[in-house]
Write an enzyme that holds these catalytic residues in place. Structure first.
Site, mmCIF file in Angstrom:
data_model
loop_
_atom_site.group_PDB
_atom_site.id
_atom_site.type_symbol
_atom_site.label_atom_id
_atom_site.label_comp_id
_atom_site.label_asym_id
_atom_site.label_seq_id
_atom_site.Cartn_x
_atom_site.Cartn_y
_atom_site.Cartn_z
ATOM 1 N N PHE A 163 0.847 -1.194 0.000
ATOM 2 C CA PHE A 163 0.000 0.000 0.000
ATOM 3 C C PHE A 163 0.874 1.232 0.000
ATOM 4 O O PHE A 163 1.819 1.347 0.783
ATOM 5 C CB PHE A 163 -0.907 0.013 1.231
ATOM 6 C CG PHE A 163 -1.600 1.338 1.456
ATOM 7 C CD1 PHE A 163 -2.750 1.666 0.751
ATOM 8 C CD2 PHE A 163 -1.087 2.269 2.351
ATOM 9 C CE1 PHE A 163 -3.376 2.892 0.942
ATOM 10 C CE2 PHE A 163 -1.711 3.491 2.549
ATOM 11 C CZ PHE A 163 -2.861 3.805 1.841
ATOM 12 N N LEU A 212 4.174 -1.086 3.637
ATOM 13 C CA LEU A 212 3.476 0.196 3.687
ATOM 14 C C LEU A 212 4.443 1.311 3.307
ATOM 15 O O LEU A 212 5.477 1.491 3.971
ATOM 16 C CB LEU A 212 2.926 0.466 5.088
ATOM 17 C CG LEU A 212 1.904 -0.523 5.648
ATOM 18 C CD1 LEU A 212 1.487 -0.110 7.052
ATOM 19 C CD2 LEU A 212 0.684 -0.621 4.745
ATOM 20 N N GLU A 213 4.130 2.026 2.236
ATOM 21 C CA GLU A 213 4.905 3.195 1.831
ATOM 22 C C GLU A 213 4.045 4.416 2.132
ATOM 23 O O GLU A 213 3.126 4.741 1.373
ATOM 24 C CB GLU A 213 5.263 3.112 0.340
ATOM 25 C CG GLU A 213 6.072 1.883 -0.030
ATOM 26 C CD GLU A 213 7.409 1.792 0.673
ATOM 27 O OE1 GLU A 213 7.803 2.778 1.338
ATOM 28 O OE2 GLU A 213 8.060 0.751 0.593
ATOM 29 N N LEU A 214 4.329 5.056 3.250
ATOM 30 C CA LEU A 214 3.478 6.143 3.713
ATOM 31 C C LEU A 214 4.171 7.482 3.425
ATOM 32 O O LEU A 214 4.703 7.674 2.349
ATOM 33 C CB LEU A 214 3.151 5.939 5.189
ATOM 34 C CG LEU A 214 2.597 4.529 5.506
ATOM 35 C CD1 LEU A 214 2.350 4.361 6.992
ATOM 36 C CD2 LEU A 214 1.334 4.244 4.712
#
Length: 471
Positions: A187, A210-212
């Site tokens: 995501f 997770l790449e936030l």
């Protein structure tokens, strides 16, 4: 298009029927994808501009399409080496035998794509997942319908839906997608949504990447080259109108050089985006929600007594009140600590600026803040560079530049803490979407049976105790 559950079941069946696509098959996937991408460069650029309201074709080529093609070339050249089993040491106690790692496709991978880089953040993870031999389901953002249609057509021309399937839809559709029992889920998006995705994946024990985002600081020391630093900061903050997860979120500058740096930033902006080309070269804010949010943040800053410096010819109001999505770079000074611009990821062409008198002050404050996706340091001081690299926490560091760490094919890209978990790009992309299967292989004869019961062999027990006690 059949529903999510049907496609997921189809891809599971396809993966079970052929759990380990060989090198030639994977290479063919990458070659076909590369060929289609090259044929659709103009169509994709036009679709991106349509979705954003305006985005320069040349900017799309530079920041989205070229990196995809570079990544394809990089993966094709290295795929055979990555797929080879990796030898591991075998202790003499277990000889004769051999140990190795076999990288195996995980199966069906889910990829959730945001609106800000809809091509790069679709094709990039897809390349890594296909290199690892997986089937892939892609959930694209509902905010980029034109680009979605183009990507659907492009990928359908290369892959059957049992191999690669594309979905759009709203937040409700995204929630259903995240809840599928994928073998891996990636995501890219906001921290708030990332928490929901991770919660949905946890119910299925789905491993996640997770790449936030977060608030990535840019720190300018007193010894920095002001002209070069300003130009690189302007590019990093203004590419895609600041709608980049690794854009410099705010600027920390040594108090001794604050005023000349502000002047250098304004000068650099006007040189890179001259007034006569501003409307052609500067991207728009992608959605009406984005435009309203930027306007609200600037209004709140003014009401709080901050000073706002527009780097273009007119004030921010002039641009936003025209009804377009154009908002040139705005520098914000004297902003109260409790203001939203210090608390939230900005994700737009607004750059708050604050000064420091001691670099120790910067380190002390950094340790109390959520860990960012990127950290930028502008300094020629090698000792200071090493101090930031070794003693600060961030997904990545870029010294004397912005954004370019993401463009390095051989470096992993990922966050830490509030900015994400896991990584892809480079060899880490291949390993993220692969299972590193441990294999211990031996023949029929092996002295290991000496450790089997019964345990009444005194000579063996004595030998074992000698082994345990030796230095």
């Amino acid at each position: 298009m059949p529903d999510l559950a049907q496609i997921f079941s189809l891809q599971q069946s396809t993966a079970r029927a052929k759990p380990y696509p060989d090198y030639r098959e994977r290479l063919n996937w990458l070659r076909q994808l590369e060929q289609q991408l090259k044929e659709q460069l103009d169509a994709l650029s036009q679709a991106l501009s349509e979705d954003f309201g305006h985005r320069s074709t040349e900017e799309s080529l530079r920041i989205e399409l070229l990196p995809c093609l570079q990544s394809l070339s990089y993966h094709r050249r290295r795929l055979k080496r990555w797929m080879k089993p990796k030898k591991r040491h075998t202790s003499w106690l277990f000889q004769p035998a051999r140990n190795f790692i076999q990288y195996q496709p995980k199966g069906v991978v889910g990829v959730m794509v945001p609106w800000n880089y809809p091509v790069f953040l679709t094709i990039g993870p897809l390349i890594a997942a296909l290199s690892a031999g997986n089937r892939v389901m892609l959930k694209l953002s509902e905010d980029t319908p034109a680009t979605n249609r183009c990507l659907q057509q492009l990928l359908a021309a290369v892959f059957p839906i049992g191999q690669v399937a594309v979905f759009t839809g709203d937040a409700e559709q995204a929630a259903v997608f995240a809840a599928l029992p994928f073998d891996h889920l990636l995501f890219t998006g906001s921290t708030a949504v990332g928490r929901k995705v991770m919660q949905a994946a946890a119910a299925q024990l789905t491993p996640v990447t997770l790449e936030l985002g977060g608030k990535s600081p840019a720190i300018v020391a007193a010894d920095a080259n002001l002209g070069v630093s300003a130009e690189r900061l302007v590019f990093g903050k203004c590419a895609n109108a600041g709608q980049t997860c690794v854009a410099p979120d705010y600027l920390w500058v040594d108090a001794k050089i604050q005023q000349p740096l502000l002047e250098a930033l304004t000068s650099a902006f006007q040189r890179l985006y001259p007034q006569e080309r501003l409307h052609q070269d500067f991207s728009w804010l992608c959605t009406e929600r984005q435009r309203q949010r930027m306007q609200s943040l600037l209004q709140q800053a003014e009401q709080a007594g901050a000073t706002i410096i527009s780097c273009a010819e007119h004030s921010w109001r002039h641009y936003l009140q025209q009804g377009s999505g154009l908002l040139p770079l705005q520098l914000v000074l004297n902003l109260p600590a409790e203001h939203a611009l210090w608390q939230e990821e900005i994700f737009g062409p607004i750059l708050p600026v604050k000064s420091f008198h001691s670099i120790d002050q910067v380190f002390a404050e950094l340790t109390t803040l959520p860990r960012p996706l990127a950290l930028y340091l502008f300094s020629a001081n090698k000792a200071l560079q090493q101090q930031f690299i070794r003693h600060s926490h961030s997904g990545g560091v870029c010294v004397n530049d912005c954004l370019m760490q993401v463009a390095q094919d051989d470096l992993p890209f990922g966050g830490i803490g509030a900015s994400g978990c896991g990584a892809y790009h480079g060899p880490e992309g291949f390993t993220t979407f692969s299972h590193a299967k441990a294999v211990h292989a031996k023949g029929w004869w092996h002295p290991g049976r000496l450790i089997y019961p019964p345990y009444n062999k005194s000579w063996l027990n004595s030998g074992l105790r000698w082994l345990l006690q030796r230095k």
